[in-house]
Design a protein around this motif. Structure first.
Motif, mmCIF file in Angstrom:
data_model
loop_
_atom_site.group_PDB
_atom_site.id
_atom_site.type_symbol
_atom_site.label_atom_id
_atom_site.label_comp_id
_atom_site.label_asym_id
_atom_site.label_seq_id
_atom_site.Cartn_x
_atom_site.Cartn_y
_atom_site.Cartn_z
ATOM 1 N N GLY A 84 1.168 -8.970 5.844
ATOM 2 C CA GLY A 84 1.373 -10.341 5.393
ATOM 3 C C GLY A 84 2.782 -10.575 4.869
ATOM 4 N N MET A 85 3.436 -9.496 4.464
ATOM 5 C CA MET A 85 4.810 -9.583 3.966
ATOM 6 C C MET A 85 5.809 -9.161 5.038
ATOM 7 S SD MET A 85 4.122 -8.202 0.108
ATOM 8 C CE MET A 85 5.824 -8.458 -0.392
ATOM 9 N N LYS A 86 5.358 -9.150 6.291
ATOM 10 C CA LYS A 86 6.207 -8.884 7.465
ATOM 11 C C LYS A 86 6.706 -7.447 7.544
ATOM 12 C CE LYS A 86 5.822 -13.252 8.406
ATOM 13 N NZ LYS A 86 4.445 -13.600 8.447
ATOM 14 N N ARG A 87 5.923 -6.488 7.044
ATOM 15 C CA ARG A 87 6.283 -5.076 7.205
ATOM 16 C C ARG A 87 6.125 -4.711 8.663
ATOM 17 N NH1 ARG A 87 5.528 0.422 5.009
ATOM 18 N NH2 ARG A 87 6.398 1.661 6.679
ATOM 19 N N VAL A 88 7.161 -4.133 9.226
ATOM 20 C CA VAL A 88 7.120 -3.663 10.607
ATOM 21 C C VAL A 88 7.400 -2.169 10.587
ATOM 22 C CG1 VAL A 88 8.140 -3.871 12.894
ATOM 23 C CG2 VAL A 88 7.943 -5.896 11.445
ATOM 24 N N ARG A 89 6.533 -1.394 11.206
ATOM 25 C CA ARG A 89 6.700 0.060 11.261
ATOM 26 C C ARG A 89 7.425 0.427 12.545
ATOM 27 N NH1 ARG A 89 3.479 2.611 7.415
ATOM 28 N NH2 ARG A 89 2.134 1.133 6.345
ATOM 29 N N VAL A 90 8.726 0.719 12.411
ATOM 30 C CA VAL A 90 9.546 1.039 13.569
ATOM 31 C C VAL A 90 9.791 2.539 13.638
ATOM 32 C CG1 VAL A 90 11.776 0.667 14.690
ATOM 33 C CG2 VAL A 90 10.635 -1.230 13.521
ATOM 34 N N GLU A 91 10.200 3.141 12.533
ATOM 35 C CA GLU A 91 10.475 4.573 12.526
ATOM 36 C C GLU A 91 9.995 5.185 11.218
ATOM 37 O OE1 GLU A 91 14.729 5.548 12.340
ATOM 38 O OE2 GLU A 91 15.083 3.470 11.803
ATOM 39 N N ARG A 92 9.541 6.430 11.306
ATOM 40 C CA ARG A 92 9.061 7.135 10.129
ATOM 41 C C ARG A 92 10.185 7.250 9.104
ATOM 42 N NH1 ARG A 92 5.828 12.875 9.906
ATOM 43 N NH2 ARG A 92 5.074 12.552 7.810
ATOM 44 N N TRP A 93 9.858 6.927 7.864
ATOM 45 C CA TRP A 93 10.788 6.975 6.731
ATOM 46 C C TRP A 93 11.949 6.003 6.878
ATOM 47 C CZ3 TRP A 93 10.519 12.778 7.726
ATOM 48 C CH2 TRP A 93 9.359 13.310 7.172
ATOM 49 N N GLY A 94 11.833 5.043 7.796
ATOM 50 C CA GLY A 94 12.915 4.083 8.023
ATOM 51 C C GLY A 94 12.889 2.939 7.030
ATOM 52 N N PRO A 95 13.837 2.011 7.190
ATOM 53 C CA PRO A 95 13.928 0.852 6.304
ATOM 54 C C PRO A 95 12.644 0.028 6.352
ATOM 55 C CG PRO A 95 15.826 0.969 7.788
ATOM 56 C CD PRO A 95 14.856 1.998 8.238
ATOM 57 N N ARG A 96 12.322 -0.604 5.224
ATOM 58 C CA ARG A 96 11.109 -1.418 5.172
ATOM 59 C C ARG A 96 11.199 -2.455 4.067
ATOM 60 N NH1 ARG A 96 8.254 4.012 3.807
ATOM 61 N NH2 ARG A 96 9.829 4.467 5.329
ATOM 62 N N THR A 97 10.521 -3.561 4.286
ATOM 63 C CA THR A 97 10.459 -4.612 3.270
ATOM 64 C C THR A 97 9.539 -4.195 2.135
ATOM 65 O OG1 THR A 97 8.685 -5.669 4.515
ATOM 66 C CG2 THR A 97 10.915 -6.520 4.847
ATOM 67 N N ILE A 98 8.435 -3.550 2.490
ATOM 68 C CA ILE A 98 7.443 -3.126 1.488
ATOM 69 C C ILE A 98 6.647 -1.956 2.049
ATOM 70 C CG2 ILE A 98 5.713 -4.785 2.313
ATOM 71 C CD1 ILE A 98 6.174 -3.860 -1.399
ATOM 72 N N ASP A 99 6.294 -1.052 1.168
ATOM 73 C CA ASP A 99 5.431 0.073 1.514
ATOM 74 C C ASP A 99 4.482 0.251 0.346
ATOM 75 O OD1 ASP A 99 4.564 2.329 3.025
ATOM 76 O OD2 ASP A 99 5.730 3.643 1.737
ATOM 77 N N ILE A 100 3.197 0.345 0.631
ATOM 78 C CA ILE A 100 2.202 0.555 -0.422
ATOM 79 C C ILE A 100 1.359 1.753 -0.016
ATOM 80 C CG2 ILE A 100 0.376 -0.456 -1.826
ATOM 81 C CD1 ILE A 100 1.279 -3.230 -0.688
ATOM 82 N N ASP A 101 1.433 2.819 -0.797
ATOM 83 C CA ASP A 101 0.666 4.035 -0.520
ATOM 84 C C ASP A 101 -0.432 4.213 -1.564
ATOM 85 O OD1 ASP A 101 2.184 4.893 1.689
ATOM 86 O OD2 ASP A 101 3.642 5.879 0.388
#
Length: 173
Positions: A84-101
């Motif tokens: 919903g916050m436009k997180r796109v998974r392109v590459e492992r450990w790459g840049p991101r808008t948000i990550d929630i683990d």
């Protein structure tokens, strides 16, 4: 779905756009869910990238929540918030808008195709342990307290990035 509230620890981070605002939005979304309530949020930290180092510094925090959601359902909620916050998974450990683990889920040890709890690499990552130690230094993970794991972790380059303890609230922004 559990019929009682379970304590869970979450790790949040990002390095694209306004990560502080993104984490505040994610925390508000979690707290607004009927089956989750925010208990505590750590300080905000600026941290060097881990894994893939040719990118901007990250901002990281941890939160303790109580939830009536099953572990995988909690993971689904976190992933829905990311999408919903436009997180796109392109590459492992790459840049991101948000990550929630999902870091912990009560004292449970859960391994499925979709989730591993406690988070399998959290004990070697100071960018997780430092904020988690703010709010749960005595929490046991794999037989050791968070503060003990943190004492062994490389904290190089990690600095506190907030002025007010309640950095994620509307009044502090």
């Amino acid at each position: 779905m559990p019929d009682r509230w379970i304590s869970a620890a979450l790790g949040l981070g990002g390095n694209v756009g306004d990560p502080k605002a993104a984490m505040a939005t994610a925390l508000a979304a979690l707290n607004a869910h009927d089956d989750c309530r925010l208990v505590s949020v750590s300080e905000l930290y600026r941290t060097p990238p881990w894994g893939k180092t040719d990118q901007a510094d990250f901002f990281n925090c941890c939160a303790l929540i109580e939830t009536r959601l099953a572990a995988e359902t909690l993971l689904d909620l976190c992933l829905d918030i990311e999408r919903g916050m436009k997180r796109v998974r392109v590459e492992r450990w790459g840049p991101r808008t948000i990550d929630i683990d999902v870091l912990t889920y009560g004292a449970a040890h859960i391994v499925t195709e979709r989730v591993e709890i406690p988070h399998p690499r959290m004990m070697e990552r100071a960018f997780v342990l430092m904020p988690l130690a703010d709010i749960a230094p005595d929490m046991e993970v794999n037989g050791r307290r968070v503060s003990e794991w943190l004492s062994d972790a490389d904290k190089s380059g990690i600095v506190r990035a907030n002025k007010k303890r309640e950095w994620w609230t509307t009044s502090a922004r």
